[in-house]
Design a protein around this motif. Structure first.
Motif, mmCIF file in Angstrom:
data_model
loop_
_atom_site.group_PDB
_atom_site.id
_atom_site.type_symbol
_atom_site.label_atom_id
_atom_site.label_comp_id
_atom_site.label_asym_id
_atom_site.label_seq_id
_atom_site.Cartn_x
_atom_site.Cartn_y
_atom_site.Cartn_z
ATOM 1 N N ASP A 18 0.829 -1.208 0.000
ATOM 2 C CA ASP A 18 0.000 0.000 0.000
ATOM 3 C C ASP A 18 0.862 1.256 0.000
ATOM 4 O OD1 ASP A 18 -2.325 -1.474 -0.082
ATOM 5 O OD2 ASP A 18 -2.740 -1.300 2.067
ATOM 6 N N ALA A 19 1.954 1.243 0.753
ATOM 7 C CA ALA A 19 2.849 2.405 0.792
ATOM 8 C C ALA A 19 3.466 2.656 -0.579
ATOM 9 C CB ALA A 19 3.938 2.194 1.840
ATOM 10 N N LYS A 20 3.880 1.596 -1.257
ATOM 11 C CA LYS A 20 4.469 1.757 -2.592
ATOM 12 C C LYS A 20 3.426 2.248 -3.593
ATOM 13 C CE LYS A 20 8.323 -1.235 -1.896
ATOM 14 N NZ LYS A 20 8.985 -2.471 -2.015
ATOM 15 N N ALA A 21 2.183 1.823 -3.421
ATOM 16 C CA ALA A 21 1.118 2.293 -4.308
ATOM 17 C C ALA A 21 0.947 3.803 -4.182
ATOM 18 C CB ALA A 21 -0.192 1.576 -3.991
ATOM 19 N N VAL A 22 0.971 4.312 -2.971
ATOM 20 C CA VAL A 22 0.868 5.760 -2.749
ATOM 21 C C VAL A 22 2.054 6.462 -3.407
ATOM 22 C CG1 VAL A 22 0.934 7.595 -1.015
ATOM 23 C CG2 VAL A 22 -0.474 5.565 -0.623
ATOM 24 N N GLN A 23 3.253 5.952 -3.190
ATOM 25 C CA GLN A 23 4.447 6.574 -3.750
ATOM 26 C C GLN A 23 4.434 6.548 -5.281
ATOM 27 O OE1 GLN A 23 7.200 4.186 -1.502
ATOM 28 N NE2 GLN A 23 7.407 5.741 0.093
ATOM 29 N N ARG A 24 3.936 5.451 -5.881
ATOM 30 C CA ARG A 24 3.838 5.368 -7.342
ATOM 31 C C ARG A 24 2.889 6.430 -7.897
ATOM 32 N NH1 ARG A 24 3.826 -0.158 -6.749
ATOM 33 N NH2 ARG A 24 1.562 -0.214 -6.820
ATOM 34 N N VAL A 25 1.755 6.613 -7.226
ATOM 35 C CA VAL A 25 0.777 7.598 -7.706
ATOM 36 C C VAL A 25 1.335 9.010 -7.570
ATOM 37 C CG1 VAL A 25 -1.509 8.591 -7.309
ATOM 38 C CG2 VAL A 25 -1.217 6.115 -7.330
ATOM 39 N N VAL A 26 2.025 9.296 -6.480
ATOM 40 C CA VAL A 26 2.639 10.612 -6.296
ATOM 41 C C VAL A 26 3.617 10.885 -7.440
ATOM 42 C CG1 VAL A 26 4.252 11.917 -4.847
ATOM 43 C CG2 VAL A 26 2.294 10.764 -3.813
ATOM 44 N N LYS A 27 4.420 9.873 -7.769
ATOM 45 C CA LYS A 27 5.388 10.020 -8.870
ATOM 46 C C LYS A 27 4.665 10.181 -10.203
ATOM 47 C CE LYS A 27 9.580 7.904 -10.652
ATOM 48 N NZ LYS A 27 10.539 6.815 -10.515
ATOM 49 N N LYS A 28 3.628 9.367 -10.443
ATOM 50 C CA LYS A 28 2.858 9.415 -11.692
ATOM 51 C C LYS A 28 2.221 10.782 -11.897
ATOM 52 C CE LYS A 28 -1.410 7.561 -13.616
ATOM 53 N NZ LYS A 28 -2.573 6.731 -13.305
ATOM 54 N N LEU A 29 1.698 11.357 -10.813
ATOM 55 C CA LEU A 29 1.048 12.666 -10.902
ATOM 56 C C LEU A 29 2.044 13.823 -10.873
ATOM 57 C CD1 LEU A 29 -2.035 12.084 -8.576
ATOM 58 C CD2 LEU A 29 -1.963 12.044 -11.080
ATOM 59 N N LYS A 30 3.326 13.486 -10.720
ATOM 60 C CA LYS A 30 4.402 14.482 -10.671
ATOM 61 C C LYS A 30 4.209 15.483 -9.527
ATOM 62 C CE LYS A 30 5.719 14.049 -15.457
ATOM 63 N NZ LYS A 30 4.934 13.468 -16.432
ATOM 64 N N LEU A 31 3.693 14.978 -8.411
ATOM 65 C CA LEU A 31 3.569 15.817 -7.224
ATOM 66 C C LEU A 31 4.944 15.913 -6.574
ATOM 67 C CD1 LEU A 31 0.251 14.382 -5.729
ATOM 68 C CD2 LEU A 31 0.544 16.339 -7.245
ATOM 69 N N VAL A 114 -11.915 4.445 2.487
ATOM 70 C CA VAL A 114 -11.743 2.995 2.544
ATOM 71 C C VAL A 114 -10.989 2.576 1.283
ATOM 72 C CG1 VAL A 114 -12.918 0.760 2.676
ATOM 73 C CG2 VAL A 114 -13.846 2.744 3.901
ATOM 74 N N LYS A 115 -9.874 1.886 1.488
ATOM 75 C CA LYS A 115 -9.000 1.527 0.369
ATOM 76 C C LYS A 115 -9.744 0.805 -0.748
ATOM 77 C CE LYS A 115 -4.879 1.210 3.253
ATOM 78 N NZ LYS A 115 -3.892 0.296 3.860
ATOM 79 N N SER A 116 -10.629 -0.104 -0.403
ATOM 80 C CA SER A 116 -11.335 -0.861 -1.444
ATOM 81 C C SER A 116 -12.267 0.029 -2.271
ATOM 82 C CB SER A 116 -12.119 -2.022 -0.834
ATOM 83 O OG SER A 116 -13.124 -1.539 0.039
ATOM 84 N N ASP A 117 -12.676 1.156 -1.728
ATOM 85 C CA ASP A 117 -13.544 2.077 -2.472
ATOM 86 C C ASP A 117 -12.791 2.829 -3.569
ATOM 87 O OD1 ASP A 117 -15.624 1.329 -0.821
ATOM 88 O OD2 ASP A 117 -15.599 3.184 0.365
ATOM 89 N N VAL A 118 -11.469 2.937 -3.419
ATOM 90 C CA VAL A 118 -10.669 3.689 -4.389
ATOM 91 C C VAL A 118 -9.649 2.801 -5.096
ATOM 92 C CG1 VAL A 118 -10.954 5.909 -3.249
ATOM 93 C CG2 VAL A 118 -9.036 4.447 -2.612
ATOM 94 N N GLN A 119 -9.789 1.487 -4.944
ATOM 95 C CA GLN A 119 -8.864 0.539 -5.560
ATOM 96 C C GLN A 119 -8.701 0.857 -7.040
ATOM 97 O OE1 GLN A 119 -7.516 -1.289 -3.370
ATOM 98 N NE2 GLN A 119 -6.297 -2.689 -4.550
ATOM 99 N N GLY A 120 -7.463 1.026 -7.471
ATOM 100 C CA GLY A 120 -7.193 1.322 -8.866
ATOM 101 C C GLY A 120 -7.427 2.771 -9.244
ATOM 102 N N GLU A 121 -7.994 3.558 -8.360
ATOM 103 C CA GLU A 121 -8.261 4.971 -8.638
ATOM 104 C C GLU A 121 -7.675 5.865 -7.545
ATOM 105 O OE1 GLU A 121 -12.543 5.094 -8.996
ATOM 106 O OE2 GLU A 121 -12.418 4.604 -11.117
ATOM 107 N N PHE A 122 -6.585 5.400 -6.964
ATOM 108 C CA PHE A 122 -5.992 6.168 -5.879
ATOM 109 C C PHE A 122 -5.487 7.521 -6.353
ATOM 110 C CE2 PHE A 122 -2.817 7.202 -2.634
ATOM 111 C CZ PHE A 122 -3.671 7.194 -1.553
ATOM 112 N N ASP A 123 -5.199 7.626 -7.645
ATOM 113 C CA ASP A 123 -4.768 8.923 -8.165
ATOM 114 C C ASP A 123 -5.831 9.994 -7.948
ATOM 115 O OD1 ASP A 123 -6.294 7.474 -10.067
ATOM 116 O OD2 ASP A 123 -5.491 8.693 -11.707
ATOM 117 N N LYS A 124 -7.125 9.594 -7.953
ATOM 118 C CA LYS A 124 -8.192 10.556 -7.688
ATOM 119 C C LYS A 124 -8.111 11.103 -6.258
ATOM 120 C CE LYS A 124 -11.463 8.753 -11.046
ATOM 121 N NZ LYS A 124 -12.765 8.113 -11.258
ATOM 122 N N VAL A 125 -7.722 10.256 -5.314
ATOM 123 C CA VAL A 125 -7.572 10.691 -3.924
ATOM 124 C C VAL A 125 -6.450 11.721 -3.826
ATOM 125 C CG1 VAL A 125 -6.986 9.952 -1.579
ATOM 126 C CG2 VAL A 125 -8.473 8.528 -2.995
#
Length: 141
Positions: A18-31, A114-125
Motif C-alpha cells: 500500500d505504501a508503494k502504491a501511494v508513492q507510485r501515484v505521487v510520482k505518476k502525478l508528478k507531485l 476505505v481503500k477498497s472504495d478507491v482501488q485502482g483509482e488512488f490517483d483521484k484521492v
C-alpha cells in the motif's frame, strides 16, 4: 493559489504494498510533496515531534490497523498533544466498519477513505488532496 507553502505528506502505513502504491501515484502525478513514512502510530508520533524530520504544514494519511500503536490510538494521542492536535489527518484504511469511522471522526479527522472504495483509482484521492492543499489556507506555524 492560496497556499504557497510546500506541504509534506506523512504516510502512516504498515503495509509495504500500500505504501508503494501511494508513492507510485505521487510520482505518476508528478507531485513534488515530500513523503515521509511511518509503519505505526508510535513511530509517527516520534517523527512528528522531531520538527527537523517533518515541519508544518503537513497532511497525514493514517491507516487504522497497524501493530504497536494502531490508528485510533494514534488519533487519541495526537489530539492530546498541544503542538500536534491541529494536524490534518485523512484516514486511509481497509476498515469499512461503522464503529471505526465514528471513532475516527470523533477525533476530528478531515476524511475517511476505505481503500477498497478507491482501488485502482488512488490517483483521484491524491488529486483531490493536491487541490485541497492548494486551495485551503493552512495556518502559518
Amino acid at each position: 493559489m492560496a497556499n504557497n507553502k510546500e506541504v509534506s505528506i506523512l504516510l502512516i502505513e504498515d503495509d509495504d504494498i500500500d505504501a508503494k502504491a501511494v508513492q507510485r501515484v505521487v510520482k505518476k502525478l508528478k507531485l513534488t510533496n515530500p513523503i515521509i513514512r511511518a509503519t505505526n502510530g508510535a513511530e509517527a508520533l516520534e517523527i512528528l515531534r522531531n520538527k527537523e524530520v517533518i515541519a508544518k504544514p503537513y497532511i497525514i494519511f493514517l491507516d487504522l490497523n497497524m501493530p504497536i500503536m494502531g490508528g485510533l490510538e494514534f488519533l487519541k494521542n495526537i489530539r492530546k498533544d498541544e503542538y500536534l492536535r491541529d494536524s490534518i489527518i485523512f484516514v486511509l484504511t481497509t476498515s469499512a466498519a461503522d464503529e471505526d469511522r465514528v471513532a475516527a471522526y470523533s477525533e476530528n479527522i478531515a476524511g475517511y477513505i476505505v481503500k477498497s472504495d478507491v482501488q485502482g483509482e488512488f490517483d483521484k484521492v491524491l488529486k483531490m488532496l493536491d487541490y485541497y492543499w492548494h486551495i485551503v489556507r493552512l495556518p502559518d506555524l
